[in-house]
Design a protein around this motif. Sequence first.
Motif, PDB file in Angstrom:
ATOM      1  N   TYR A  47      31.541  44.113  23.663  1.00 20.90           N
ATOM      2  CA  TYR A  47      32.639  43.691  24.672  1.00 20.90           C
ATOM      3  C   TYR A  47      33.544  44.879  24.865  1.00 20.90           C
ATOM      4  CZ  TYR A  47      30.939  39.081  23.334  1.00 20.90           C
ATOM      5  OH  TYR A  47      29.999  38.103  23.110  1.00 20.90           O
ATOM      6  N   MET A  48      33.830  44.998  25.993  1.00 18.43           N
ATOM      7  CA  MET A  48      35.139  45.927  26.448  1.00 18.43           C
ATOM      8  C   MET A  48      36.280  45.221  27.101  1.00 18.43           C
ATOM      9  SD  MET A  48      35.450  48.801  29.132  1.00 18.43           S
ATOM     10  CE  MET A  48      36.243  47.813  30.100  1.00 18.43           C
ATOM     11  N   SER A  49      37.520  45.758  26.765  1.00 17.91           N
ATOM     12  CA  SER A  49      38.770  45.137  27.551  1.00 17.91           C
ATOM     13  C   SER A  49      39.405  46.314  28.097  1.00 17.91           C
ATOM     14  CB  SER A  49      39.514  44.417  26.508  1.00 17.91           C
ATOM     15  OG  SER A  49      40.022  45.252  25.570  1.00 17.91           O
ATOM     16  N   GLY A  50      40.348  45.933  28.939  1.00 15.94           N
ATOM     17  CA  GLY A  50      41.296  46.695  29.576  1.00 15.94           C
ATOM     18  C   GLY A  50      42.293  46.093  30.403  1.00 15.94           C
ATOM     19  N   VAL A  51      43.270  46.870  30.890  1.00 16.92           N
ATOM     20  CA  VAL A  51      44.178  46.287  31.874  1.00 16.92           C
ATOM     21  C   VAL A  51      44.154  46.887  33.046  1.00 16.92           C
ATOM     22  CG1 VAL A  51      46.706  45.839  31.997  1.00 16.92           C
ATOM     23  CG2 VAL A  51      45.639  46.177  29.697  1.00 16.92           C
ATOM     24  N   ARG A  52      44.323  46.068  34.011  1.00 19.10           N
ATOM     25  CA  ARG A  52      43.777  46.397  35.592  1.00 19.10           C
ATOM     26  C   ARG A  52      45.060  45.894  36.366  1.00 19.10           C
ATOM     27  NH1 ARG A  52      40.453  49.859  37.976  1.00 19.10           N
ATOM     28  NH2 ARG A  52      40.288  49.497  40.107  1.00 19.10           N
ATOM     29  N   ARG A  53      45.674  46.854  37.091  1.00 16.15           N
ATOM     30  CA  ARG A  53      47.036  46.479  37.929  1.00 16.15           C
ATOM     31  C   ARG A  53      46.416  46.151  39.425  1.00 16.15           C
ATOM     32  NH1 ARG A  53      52.553  48.967  36.921  1.00 16.15           N
ATOM     33  NH2 ARG A  53      52.371  47.499  34.924  1.00 16.15           N
ATOM     34  N   VAL A  54      46.776  45.160  39.799  1.00 20.76           N
ATOM     35  CA  VAL A  54      46.121  44.808  41.517  1.00 20.76           C
ATOM     36  C   VAL A  54      47.470  44.201  42.354  1.00 20.76           C
ATOM     37  CG1 VAL A  54      44.467  43.580  42.813  1.00 20.76           C
ATOM     38  CG2 VAL A  54      43.872  44.495  40.626  1.00 20.76           C
ATOM     39  N   ASP A  55      47.937  44.792  43.252  1.00 23.76           N
ATOM     40  CA  ASP A  55      48.864  44.461  43.954  1.00 23.76           C
ATOM     41  C   ASP A  55      50.249  43.835  43.090  1.00 23.76           C
ATOM     42  OD1 ASP A  55      47.254  44.414  46.265  1.00 23.76           O
ATOM     43  OD2 ASP A  55      46.738  42.526  46.144  1.00 23.76           O
ATOM     44  N   GLY A  56      50.410  44.896  42.153  1.00 24.91           N
ATOM     45  CA  GLY A  56      51.625  44.903  41.269  1.00 24.91           C
ATOM     46  C   GLY A  56      51.508  43.767  40.171  1.00 24.91           C
ATOM     47  N   ASP A  58      49.387  42.355  36.602  1.00 24.56           N
ATOM     48  CA  ASP A  58      48.628  42.969  35.449  1.00 24.56           C
ATOM     49  C   ASP A  58      47.439  42.148  35.118  1.00 24.56           C
ATOM     50  OD1 ASP A  58      50.291  45.215  35.597  1.00 24.56           O
ATOM     51  OD2 ASP A  58      51.359  45.031  33.701  1.00 24.56           O
ATOM     52  N   PHE A  59      46.338  42.443  35.039  1.00 23.70           N
ATOM     53  CA  PHE A  59      45.241  41.589  34.471  1.00 23.70           C
ATOM     54  C   PHE A  59      44.678  42.152  33.434  1.00 23.70           C
ATOM     55  CE2 PHE A  59      45.704  40.582  39.090  1.00 23.70           C
ATOM     56  CZ  PHE A  59      45.573  39.208  39.254  1.00 23.70           C
ATOM     57  N   LEU A  60      44.452  41.276  32.302  1.00 26.47           N
ATOM     58  CA  LEU A  60      43.646  41.675  31.167  1.00 26.47           C
ATOM     59  C   LEU A  60      42.119  41.431  31.637  1.00 26.47           C
ATOM     60  CD1 LEU A  60      43.195  42.275  27.984  1.00 26.47           C
ATOM     61  CD2 LEU A  60      43.419  39.621  27.768  1.00 26.47           C
ATOM     62  N   VAL A  61      41.282  42.464  31.475  1.00 27.07           N
ATOM     63  CA  VAL A  61      39.900  42.015  31.885  1.00 27.07           C
ATOM     64  C   VAL A  61      38.971  42.521  30.621  1.00 27.07           C
ATOM     65  CG1 VAL A  61      40.187  42.960  34.348  1.00 27.07           C
ATOM     66  CG2 VAL A  61      39.817  44.720  32.492  1.00 27.07           C
ATOM     67  N   MET A  62      38.100  41.615  30.649  1.00 24.59           N
ATOM     68  CA  MET A  62      37.092  41.720  29.521  1.00 24.59           C
ATOM     69  C   MET A  62      35.547  41.680  29.854  1.00 24.59           C
ATOM     70  SD  MET A  62      38.474  39.375  26.281  1.00 24.59           S
ATOM     71  CE  MET A  62      39.224  38.155  27.232  1.00 24.59           C
ATOM     72  N   ASP A  73      35.785  38.846  33.055  1.00 28.15           N
ATOM     73  CA  ASP A  73      36.855  37.854  32.659  1.00 28.15           C
ATOM     74  C   ASP A  73      38.154  38.292  33.144  1.00 28.15           C
ATOM     75  OD1 ASP A  73      35.048  35.827  32.097  1.00 28.15           O
ATOM     76  OD2 ASP A  73      35.344  36.376  29.805  1.00 28.15           O
ATOM     77  N   ALA A  74      39.145  37.978  33.712  1.00 24.80           N
ATOM     78  CA  ALA A  74      40.540  38.595  34.219  1.00 24.80           C
ATOM     79  C   ALA A  74      41.594  37.585  34.077  1.00 24.80           C
ATOM     80  CB  ALA A  74      40.150  38.822  35.716  1.00 24.80           C
ATOM     81  N   THR A  75      42.207  37.648  33.259  1.00 26.86           N
ATOM     82  CA  THR A  75      43.504  36.808  32.925  1.00 26.86           C
ATOM     83  C   THR A  75      44.794  37.566  33.677  1.00 26.86           C
ATOM     84  OG1 THR A  75      42.367  35.990  31.076  1.00 26.86           O
ATOM     85  CG2 THR A  75      44.688  35.623  31.240  1.00 26.86           C
ATOM     86  N   ASN A  76      45.559  36.694  34.357  1.00 32.07           N
ATOM     87  CA  ASN A  76      46.844  37.226  34.797  1.00 32.07           C
ATOM     88  C   ASN A  76      47.971  36.600  33.957  1.00 32.07           C
ATOM     89  OD1 ASN A  76      48.974  36.483  37.203  1.00 32.07           O
ATOM     90  ND2 ASN A  76      48.826  38.581  36.662  1.00 32.07           N
TER      91      ASN A  76
END
Length: 673
Positions: A47-56, A58-62, A73-76
């Motif tokens: 598994y890989m995780s990271g943090v993505r910012r979209v339109d201000g 933050d989403f935790l992505v897995m 999987d994206a969690t705001n």
Amino acid sequence: MLRILAVVAAIFVCGQAFAQEPAPPTLDEFLSDLDFWSPELSPSGRYMSGVRRVDGQDFLVMLDLDDPAPTLDATNLGDFYIRWADWISDDRLLIALTGYVDLRSGRTISREQLRDWNEDSRIVPQAFSRLVSVERETGEMTGMFQEAGLLTRNFYLSSVTDMLPDDPDHILMPARLRGDLDLFKVNVIDGTVERIAIGTRNTYAWYTDRNGEPAFRLNVNSRGTVIYVYAREDRENGSIKWRKIRTLRLKSRQNDDAALEFQVLYPGPTESTYYVSARPDDEDKAGIYLFDFEQNAIIETVRTHEKVDIEDGFFNTETRELMGVFYFDDRLVIEMDDPQVQKHLDALNTYFGNEANVIPLDASEDGKRWLLKAVGPREPGSYHIYDLDTAAATKLSNQHQRLVGKTFGATDVVTYTARDGLELHGYLTRPPMAEGAPPPPLVVMPHGGPEMRDMVTFDQDVQILVARGYQVFQPNFRGSSGFGKAFADRGRRQWGRAMQTDVEDGFDHLVAEGLAEADRACILGYSYGGYAAMAAATLTPEKYQCVIAAAGISDLHAFLRRERREEGGTSEAYTYWVAHIGHPRQDKEAINAVSPVEHAANVSRPLLILHGRNDDVVAYEQAERMDKALRKAGKSFRLVTLEDSDHSYMSEEDELTYYTEILSFLETHLPAN
């Protein structure tokens, strides 16, 4: 948890096509927020995780990297900002969050309220950070430190001292209790804690041994400029004593990659040993050594280099063995003990054109899957998954999406000889140029410190100038760090003298080689570089067409007086600066001779001074003193006060002001077109 089914390439946008020649980034694009950060592999590498910012937001992505049809999987997390995320096991993540609370009401402040905040607002925002664990399958979250007393007494509760790889249910975290920074064992399932070590009010970090027991405690002075390293000493009665073993100077800017004189790296093969980066008294270069904190002694030389200081190592988390080292020659150099691993790294360097620094960030437990970052003068930062079995790299994402497809300046290494015969080198970054075109105007940019160094990598300050048509020269003058103690010591009491002429000699070399023009250059520096810029304005006033000095020291005597007043006449901090600048009584005239405030009447070229109002490393009074001296001498200049900035931090508004003022000043006094 919001589940999004998508092709990976559609989510992690890797680039875009251009029908025309790519343009350099705008200032707004350079200063844009990160789009993706903190990628991590789970222990198995699946598994890989990271943090993505979209339109201000933050989403935790897995992502399941083994799934041929991956589901992202994206969690705001709403009004919280995600600082980083890391895996405890394949089934659980840790997330560090930052939020804001109104000090008047105690209520959480939304992002919209924070964006609209100004000094007339009724709310008083205070940042705070918290750590939560997340169960991968269910998305269930648990906050660490469930005891309310600790939560209310700690605005910042997101640092991890030890992930305790042999104990997946616990981690070690520091937190303040009755003012002291103590060390706690935290249950990641239910958030409960147990205190295991007691610090002091000045403690700011802990390090543990291979068994998860506290081994080092780091204290800091009141101004955050000096570190005191304490090692654990076990007494016969079972109690613990902390013994001071080292005093170190902190780097003045956080982006400095030069090694410290003594830096704790990783637990060693026995309970009382630790790998450290250090420079023993009889050695010139910093290397990696095995240190026994019970004996307070280096017991084994692990790795050294004849030319440069070694920065850090790669360690096996199971065996505690050193797997390889890295250091900066001009670019990043990684030397791994396993020849097959080294072949893969060498091939990756070729894949990235032998220009970007290829940095292994993480690896699966079996070592077959790597997470890489590539960064270089023309690569502002991208993340990649590398499979050792297939020798294939797959791009995941870019740090700054708005910089994708833009053009940047390439960096060349420049070697030259100082007027006293010392061999020096620096870096020249140039915008794309037509064949046979005259050299662009030059910005000479001496680094801060002065015990720091420049290297070949992506440098935002440099590329912002290159995007406006300037070329930038970064000299590693004597006194710079990274090249051994003897080279650094050559800068002692050479402020305004040999350190200054090293910068001038680099400029003269570029002119002699036809790479720059003598009458089309300005000097720009920050911190020590700000001093060097003001020294140029006052000691060699005709050398440059204009001068930009940021956070610089103008009055060396006043600087020494403040250090003595703040730190004490016998302190390591004050002693350090006396050794580097001079003794205020014994060397009074020599210091006056190179103190810019004493020679303000010599200024003859346009001068811009920028300084943070809250600077506690180089006090704002340094700008005020130069302002007064220049006014008294009847000189024309511009002083810009950054009202919400200190030495290493600028607010977004101040950051925009900082670069806008510099670019406007250069366009007026050293136009690129």
